[in-house]
Design a protein around this motif. Structure first.
Motif, PDB file in Angstrom:
ATOM      1  N   ILE A   8      -6.352  -5.676   8.611  1.00  0.00           N
ATOM      2  CA  ILE A   8      -7.130  -5.092   9.288  1.00  0.00           C
ATOM      3  C   ILE A   8      -8.459  -5.193   9.439  1.00  0.00           C
ATOM      4  O   ILE A   8      -9.237  -5.527   8.460  1.00  0.00           O
ATOM      5  CB  ILE A   8      -6.513  -3.807   7.535  1.00  0.00           C
ATOM      6  CG1 ILE A   8      -5.525  -3.638   7.011  1.00  0.00           C
ATOM      7  CG2 ILE A   8      -7.993  -2.594   7.675  1.00  0.00           C
ATOM      8  CD1 ILE A   8      -4.622  -2.761   6.285  1.00  0.00           C
ATOM      9  N   GLY A  16     -10.934   2.144   7.829  1.00  0.00           N
ATOM     10  CA  GLY A  16     -10.187   0.525   7.386  1.00  0.00           C
ATOM     11  C   GLY A  16      -9.669   0.865   5.963  1.00  0.00           C
ATOM     12  O   GLY A  16      -8.440   0.516   5.906  1.00  0.00           O
ATOM     13  N   VAL A  82      -4.187  -3.792  12.583  1.00  0.00           N
ATOM     14  CA  VAL A  82      -5.224  -2.904  12.586  1.00  0.00           C
ATOM     15  C   VAL A  82      -6.956  -3.047  13.080  1.00  0.00           C
ATOM     16  O   VAL A  82      -7.199  -3.696  12.216  1.00  0.00           O
ATOM     17  CB  VAL A  82      -5.572  -1.810  11.951  1.00  0.00           C
ATOM     18  CG1 VAL A  82      -5.804  -0.917  11.830  1.00  0.00           C
ATOM     19  CG2 VAL A  82      -3.869  -1.322  11.232  1.00  0.00           C
ATOM     20  N   ASN A  84      -9.775  -2.141  13.733  1.00  0.00           N
ATOM     21  CA  ASN A  84     -10.756  -1.179  13.431  1.00  0.00           C
ATOM     22  C   ASN A  84     -11.776  -1.724  13.368  1.00  0.00           C
ATOM     23  O   ASN A  84     -13.313  -0.281  13.197  1.00  0.00           O
ATOM     24  CB  ASN A  84     -10.062  -0.919  11.975  1.00  0.00           C
ATOM     25  CG  ASN A  84     -11.058   0.320  11.621  1.00  0.00           C
ATOM     26  OD1 ASN A  84     -10.909   1.962  11.719  1.00  0.00           O
ATOM     27  ND2 ASN A  84     -12.234   0.332  10.369  1.00  0.00           N
ATOM     28  N   ILE A 134      -8.318   0.944  17.178  1.00  0.00           N
ATOM     29  CA  ILE A 134      -9.201   2.004  17.305  1.00  0.00           C
ATOM     30  C   ILE A 134      -9.712   2.984  18.270  1.00  0.00           C
ATOM     31  O   ILE A 134     -10.816   1.577  18.041  1.00  0.00           O
ATOM     32  CB  ILE A 134      -9.686   2.350  15.434  1.00  0.00           C
ATOM     33  CG1 ILE A 134      -9.136   1.954  13.988  1.00  0.00           C
ATOM     34  CG2 ILE A 134     -10.737   3.878  15.503  1.00  0.00           C
ATOM     35  CD1 ILE A 134      -7.735   2.410  14.764  1.00  0.00           C
ATOM     36  N   GLY A 220      -6.494   8.413   8.638  1.00  0.00           N
ATOM     37  CA  GLY A 220      -5.732   6.396   8.529  1.00  0.00           C
ATOM     38  C   GLY A 220      -4.737   6.783   8.079  1.00  0.00           C
ATOM     39  O   GLY A 220      -3.802   5.644   7.993  1.00  0.00           O
ATOM     40  N   ILE A 223      -2.726   6.182  10.790  1.00  0.00           N
ATOM     41  CA  ILE A 223      -2.718   5.245  11.805  1.00  0.00           C
ATOM     42  C   ILE A 223      -2.168   4.041  10.707  1.00  0.00           C
ATOM     43  O   ILE A 223      -1.437   2.474  11.047  1.00  0.00           O
ATOM     44  CB  ILE A 223      -4.433   3.971  11.653  1.00  0.00           C
ATOM     45  CG1 ILE A 223      -5.308   5.477  12.681  1.00  0.00           C
ATOM     46  CG2 ILE A 223      -4.952   2.944  11.889  1.00  0.00           C
ATOM     47  CD1 ILE A 223      -6.482   5.223  12.650  1.00  0.00           C
TER      48      ILE A 223
END
Length: 252
Positions: A8, A16, A82, A84, A134, A220, A223
């Motif tokens: 992440i 995040g 992810v 982000n 994102i 969040g 995601i």
């Protein structure tokens, strides 16, 4: 669901951090990337050996191999990423813009993401992994002063579509999280008045005053569930976090 490993970025705060919290609480292992080491240390202190991190500036593309190597050294595999991290600045009209500032925004919002995902692809092929990018509504509509942000996020969103097309073993999706109560919203309120239209700036100020900004945990959690278990019907597409198509990933 068995424990997986997720990377992440922009994980030290805001959206995040919310994603990381959900995944760690779901007994997954998370590898966090951000610039602020003390926040990453604090998260690891809470979750112990299921969390590792690297405090680096993603604008330096050379760190991408280090991130993947460090995640593999810590946990032995990568099941999802992810993407982000990102910057809103510069908030300025095109006529008053500085091309170097735009280049820096693209370095962070697009090219650093490309560098990281490229390095992750071999591992994600092995795990039939997932990437969640994102995005933002500004990638699809023009807002005065937001040229570098909107166009760079549009590029990032299209990168997700290309990844889905080229890598059949990997599931990729772009998510717009809405107006989330983060430092970026504060930046809009405090630094956006001059370049934004008065109505638009007033709208963002009012959203904050009236308490309508989203808790980071709401988008969040969506995601986090997507990087954990996104299905092929979302592959290569873009959605708002609360879209009906994502009902299975939303809080009940």
């Amino acid at each position: 669901m068995s424990s997986k490993v997720f990377i992440i970025t922009g994980a030290s705060r805001g959206l995040g951090l919310a994603v990381a919290q959900y995944l760690a609480q779901a007994s997954h292992r998370v590898f966090l990337v951000a610039r602020t080491e003390k926040d990453l240390q604090a998260f690891k202190a809470q979750h112990g050996s299921s969390v590792e991190y690297l405090a680096v500036d993603l604008a330096d593309w050379k760190v991408a191999p280090r991130i993947i190597e460090s995640a593999l050294q810590a946990f032995g595999r990568v099941d999802g990423v992810v993407v982000n991290h990102g910057v809103l600045a510069p908030i300025t009209r095109i006529s008053e813009s500085n091309v170097e500032e735009w280049r820096k925004a693209y370095d962070i919002n697009v090219l650093s993401a490309l560098a990281l995902v490229k390095e992750a692809i071999p591992e994600l092929r092995k795990s039939n992994g997932r990437v969640v990018f994102i995005s933002t509504g500004a990638a699809f509509g023009a807002y005065s002063g937001w040229g570098s942000y909107g166009t760079s996020k549009a590029s990032l969103t299209h990168l997700s579509a290309h990844l889905a097309l080229e890598e059949p073993a990997i599931t990729s999706v772009a998510i717009s999280p809405g107006k989330v109560d983060t430092d970026m919203q504060k930046q809009i309120r405090e630094g956006g008045k001059e370049a934004m239209t008065p109505d638009l700036h007033a709208h963002f100020v009012d959203e904050h005053k009236s308490g309508r900004l989203l808790d980071p945990k709401k988008p969040g959690n969506v995601i986090a569930r997507l990087v954990e278990g996104a299905t092929k019907d979302v592959n290569g597409k873009h959605f708002r976090w609360n879209a009906p198509e994502l009902a299975n990933f939303q809080d009940v």
